[in-house]
Design an enzyme around this catalytic site. Structure first.
Site, PDB file in Angstrom:
ATOM      1  N   ASN A 168      47.037  -5.098 -14.516  1.00  0.00           N
ATOM      2  CA  ASN A 168      47.193  -4.303 -13.303  1.00  0.00           C
ATOM      3  C   ASN A 168      48.684  -4.067 -13.067  1.00  0.00           C
ATOM      4  O   ASN A 168      49.527  -4.677 -13.736  1.00  0.00           O
ATOM      5  CB  ASN A 168      46.537  -5.007 -12.111  1.00  0.00           C
TER       6      ASN A 168
ATOM      7  N   LYS B 231      46.160  -7.869 -34.394  1.00  0.00           N
ATOM      8  CA  LYS B 231      46.071  -6.535 -33.814  1.00  0.00           C
ATOM      9  C   LYS B 231      45.011  -5.708 -34.543  1.00  0.00           C
ATOM     10  O   LYS B 231      45.013  -5.613 -35.764  1.00  0.00           O
ATOM     11  CB  LYS B 231      47.419  -5.821 -33.887  1.00  0.00           C
TER      12      LYS B 231
ATOM     13  N   ASP C 256      37.326 -18.013 -10.301  1.00  0.00           N
ATOM     14  CA  ASP C 256      37.702 -17.555  -8.961  1.00  0.00           C
ATOM     15  C   ASP C 256      38.681 -18.583  -8.386  1.00  0.00           C
ATOM     16  O   ASP C 256      38.271 -19.617  -7.841  1.00  0.00           O
ATOM     17  CB  ASP C 256      36.458 -17.425  -8.079  1.00  0.00           C
TER      18      ASP C 256
ATOM     19  N   LYS D 197      36.236 -11.136   2.736  1.00  0.00           N
ATOM     20  CA  LYS D 197      36.856 -12.112   1.834  1.00  0.00           C
ATOM     21  C   LYS D 197      37.360 -13.325   2.611  1.00  0.00           C
ATOM     22  O   LYS D 197      37.217 -14.469   2.151  1.00  0.00           O
ATOM     23  CB  LYS D 197      38.010 -11.450   1.080  1.00  0.00           C
TER      24      LYS D 197
ATOM     25  N   LYS E 136      35.436 -16.812   1.498  1.00  0.00           N
ATOM     26  CA  LYS E 136      36.217 -17.808   0.766  1.00  0.00           C
ATOM     27  C   LYS E 136      36.863 -18.838   1.680  1.00  0.00           C
ATOM     28  O   LYS E 136      37.663 -19.653   1.239  1.00  0.00           O
ATOM     29  CB  LYS E 136      37.275 -17.103  -0.090  1.00  0.00           C
TER      30      LYS E 136
END
Length: 409
Positions: free
Chosen positions: A213, A295, A312, A344, A348
């Site tokens: 990300n 690769k 998690d 959330k 959590k």
């Protein structure tokens, strides 16, 4: 955090004074009101005209001190005017004077005539820095709550010696000045141990390709800076982050990781000793089910990529959380950021969560700014408009502290 702020900068005689040019220039361009004092020794290294030009104001020397052209004594006027005082480079000579309250020039007189926080950034030859007398003075001045310190780093010095004595770099100095202007020097996290995660994890399916990300780790680094500046002891567990970003955290324990599994292990390992745990990292939700050791040629890339879940981390930290600990999460969202953050927070069992939009200009991944909504388990919400990530970090610490006080923790 800098516009119209009154910042006084004292420069003593050392070659590192050239670094202060960048500090003064950056502050002035940001709209701060900057005044500069040079000792006689400093003028041998750099011209007062240089700082007058960069600050857009006259630079003061001992000659200014003794000229009777001020309505009030100059050291009194400058001391009362300043909101924060930086002394960089701090030489062994000026350190000794500050330690014993001596005042024989404009700079040291102004220190005694002021009450604002003072940030000290020493610079000197390694042999000088390691002298027992210098170290005794350094340890002594650290006991004075008015003084805040940026210890010298290690590297090659102007004398060609390799060792400790390099003055802190401008980005580190600028961040600390902003923190002092925000907190007025308070150390309200003194004694707290804070564990922070940051950066974006990478889940490789061969040595060069991965699921990732755009997180740069800037928010977590800002949290670490703000915590250190408020007196905390900080451990930062980070995914891959640019080295120059981490360079502003010399007093932070850095724990490098790459994958979600590695970050999971590190966070669980260090969490028992933490008072606050802040999960600011952008952790992958899935990983490739198969990792290739070499690769893959382009022709061999699969048409589909089987995926497997990753641990998690926040949920596991929540299950292990001790009564005195505070667990804060982040929720990077698009669209309406509030409902998923609330879900959330409850699912959590977090003490607080930071909901921040990643689809708004100058917010989220890669940006130097951010905006957010803070929520806590008691239903309290605070909306934070766009600001620097360091500013947002300070506001988050105050939000969590207010909740802790309410709970009597």
């Amino acid at each position: 955090m800098l516009h119209s702020k009154r910042i006084l900068i004292g420069i003593s005689g050392g070659i590192a004074s050239y670094k202060v040019c960048e500090v003064v220039s950056t502050l002035a361009k940001a709209g701060a009101d900057v005044r500069v004092i040079l000792t006689e020794g400093a003028t041998q290294f750099i011209s007062p005209l240089t700082f007058a030009t960069l600050s857009r104001h006259p630079a003061y020397t001992d000659r200014s001190f003794w000229q009777p052209d001020h309505h009030r004594p100059l050291h009194i006027e400058l001391g009362e005017w300043a909101e924060v005082f930086l002394i960089a480079p701090l030489t062994a000579n000026t350190l000794a004077k500050l330690t014993y309250g001596l005042a024989d020039n404009l700079l040291t007189n102004t220190v005694l005539a002021s009450a604002c926080p003072v940030l000290l950034a020493p610079a000197m030859n390694t042999e000088m820095w390691q002298q027992s007398t210098v170290q005794r003075n350094w340890q002594q001045i650290k006991t004075d709550s008015r003084y805040h310190i940026l210890s010298p780093g290690a590297g090659i010095l102007a004398c060609d010696r390799v060792g400790t004595g390099r003055m802190a770099e401008p980005p580190e100095i600028l961040a600390y000045l902003q923190s002092l202007l925000y907190t007025n020097g308070k150390r309200d996290l003194q004694g707290k141990r804070i564990l922070i995660s940051t950066g974006g994890t990478r889940e490789h399916f061969d040595p060069v390709r991965f699921i990732g990300n755009p997180s740069t780790g800037k928010m977590g680094i800002a949290l670490a800076q703000a915590a250190i500046h408020r007196g905390a002891t900080v451990t930062l567990v980070h995914a891959p982050v640019q080295a120059e970003l981490l360079a502003v955290l010399p007093s932070v324990q850095l724990i490098p990781t790459i994958t979600a599994d590695e970050m999971h292990q590190a966070m669980l390992s260090y969490s028992p000793e933490a008072d606050w745990i802040i999960m600011a990292a952008a952790v992958a939700d899935v990983r490739p089910a198969k990792v290739h050791p070499e690769k893959l040629p382009k022709r061999s890339l699969p048409d589909s990529l089987p995926l497997a879940p990753v641990p998690d981390i926040v949920a596991d930290l929540s299950q292990r959380k001790q009564p005195h600990q505070r667990l804060i999460g982040f929720a990077a969202q698009t669209g309406d950021i509030l409902p998923p953050a609330q879900e959330k927070l409850q699912r959590k069992r977090l003490d607080a969560i930071v909901a921040n939009p990643i689809d708004q200009p100058n917010s989220g991944f890669g940006s130097d700014q951010n905006q957010a909504i803070f929520l806590n388990a008691q239903g309290h919400q605070v909306r934070i408009p766009p600001c620097s990530k360091l500013h947002l970090a300070h506001q988050l610490f105050e939000f969590v502290q207010a909740e802790s006080i309410h709970r009597g923790a």
